[in-house]
Write an enzyme that holds these catalytic residues in place. Structure first.
Site, PDB file in Angstrom:
ATOM      1  N   GLY A  24       0.817  -1.210   0.000  1.00 28.06           N
ATOM      2  CA  GLY A  24       0.000   0.000   0.000  1.00 28.06           C
ATOM      3  C   GLY A  24       0.846   1.253   0.000  1.00 28.06           C
ATOM      4  N   ALA A  26     -13.913  -5.740  12.387  1.00 24.50           N
ATOM      5  CA  ALA A  26     -13.581  -7.155  12.544  1.00 24.50           C
ATOM      6  C   ALA A  26     -12.227  -7.483  11.933  1.00 24.50           C
ATOM      7  CB  ALA A  26     -14.670  -8.023  11.915  1.00 24.50           C
ATOM      8  N   THR A  27     -11.906  -6.852  10.793  1.00 22.92           N
ATOM      9  CA  THR A  27     -10.605  -7.140  10.177  1.00 22.92           C
ATOM     10  C   THR A  27      -9.462  -6.665  11.060  1.00 22.92           C
ATOM     11  OG1 THR A  27     -10.477  -5.048   8.895  1.00 22.92           O
ATOM     12  CG2 THR A  27     -11.578  -6.936   7.851  1.00 22.92           C
ATOM     13  N   SER A  54      -5.565  -0.411  13.595  1.00 19.14           N
ATOM     14  CA  SER A  54      -6.396   0.760  13.813  1.00 19.14           C
ATOM     15  C   SER A  54      -6.815   0.809  15.267  1.00 19.14           C
ATOM     16  CB  SER A  54      -7.641   0.700  12.921  1.00 19.14           C
ATOM     17  OG  SER A  54      -8.577   1.695  13.282  1.00 19.14           O
ATOM     18  N   TYR A  90     -14.976  -3.764   8.722  1.00 21.95           N
ATOM     19  CA  TYR A  90     -13.663  -3.139   8.928  1.00 21.95           C
ATOM     20  C   TYR A  90     -13.150  -3.383  10.340  1.00 21.95           C
ATOM     21  CZ  TYR A  90      -9.951   0.289   9.237  1.00 21.95           C
ATOM     22  OH  TYR A  90      -8.735   0.889   9.425  1.00 21.95           O
ATOM     23  N   ASN A 116       0.762  -2.752   5.311  1.00 23.87           N
ATOM     24  CA  ASN A 116       0.020  -1.507   5.430  1.00 23.87           C
ATOM     25  C   ASN A 116      -1.245  -1.466   4.580  1.00 23.87           C
ATOM     26  OD1 ASN A 116      -0.330   1.602   5.728  1.00 23.87           O
ATOM     27  ND2 ASN A 116      -0.072   1.274   3.521  1.00 23.87           N
TER      28      ASN A 116
END
Length: 238
Positions: free
Chosen positions: A11, A155-156, A140, A153, A88
């Site tokens: 990324g 959960a990831t 995050s 999101y 990333n």
């Protein structure tokens, strides 16, 4: 700390990934740069080389199951080693649970969870041979709390943090360190936003370089320390 280290950043074409690549490149590191947008990778690569680093462009979608192995092989073929892997690349889509498309749910898991697994799986054999390495997983702040509309999101990021903990326990006997860096709100292109320093959020939000500085602290830590995670809040939480 030797500046002959080799890093691979996914990324890396914009936002946090680009900031990390530029900061590591400014130290004279040799960098493999992964992202879908080859034109932006090329621009970043030129900047890194102008700063005294070296860059190898690795264009592709991290959801491609063949990309991780090929990227690691290309980096090792070029420079003979791999010292740092920064997972990333990530995407986020928020929606009420009853409106969240299954395709979006799967896309977020493929990008934010499966891809870091594949890149780590590809990198670990080389790091084991070296008896050293540093893996940094970009998580995050929502990897610690639930949020409305964040089913996929959030959960990831919990899943990525879970993998981070497993890898820490599994890999430390081989000299490989693993860290989770968890920023809060960052001014970037994430989730359809614009990386605009003039946005009103700029008065209080984190910048990509704020996150890159945290990653730099991880990769430059002392030999006897092993940073587990860094959680980054914005300074003004009023």
């Amino acid at each position: 700390m030797s500046e002959e280290r080799v890093a691979l950043v996914t990324g890396a074409s914009s936002g946090i990934g680009r900031a990390i690549a530029l900061r590591l490149g400014s130290k004279g590191m040799r960098l493999g740069l992964g992202a879908r947008r080859e034109d932006r990778l090329r621009t970043g690569g030129r900047t890194i080389e102008a700063q005294g680093g070296e860059a190898l462009l690795l264009p592709g979608d991290v959801r491609d199951p063949k990309l991780a192995g090929a990227a690691v092989r290309d980096v090792v073929k070029r420079w003979g080693r791999l010292d740092i892997l920064v997972n990333n690349a990530g995407i986020g889509r928020y929606a009420p649970v009853e409106e969240l498309p299954e395709a979006s749910f799967r896309e977020q898991f493929d990008t934010n969870v499966v891809a870091p697994f594949l890149f780590t799986q590809a990198a670990v054999p080389q790091m084991k041979r070296q008896r050293s390495g540093q893996i940094v997983n970009l998580g995050s702040a929502v990897g610690y709390v639930g949020t409305a509309r964040g089913t996929a999101y959030v959960a990831t990021k919990w899943a990525l943090r879970g993998m981070n903990e497993c890898w820490r326990e599994e890999l430390y006997p081989h000299g490989i360190k693993v860290a989770y860096v968890a920023p809060g709100f960052v001014i970037s292109e994430f989730n359809g936003r614009k990386e605009d320093p003039e946005t009103p959020e700029a008065e209080w939000a984190l910048t990509p370089d704020d996150v890159a500085r945290a990653v730099e602290n991880v990769v430059d830590q002392g030999p006897n320390s092993d940073i587990r995670e860094i959680v980054m809040q914005v300074r003004d939480r009023s």
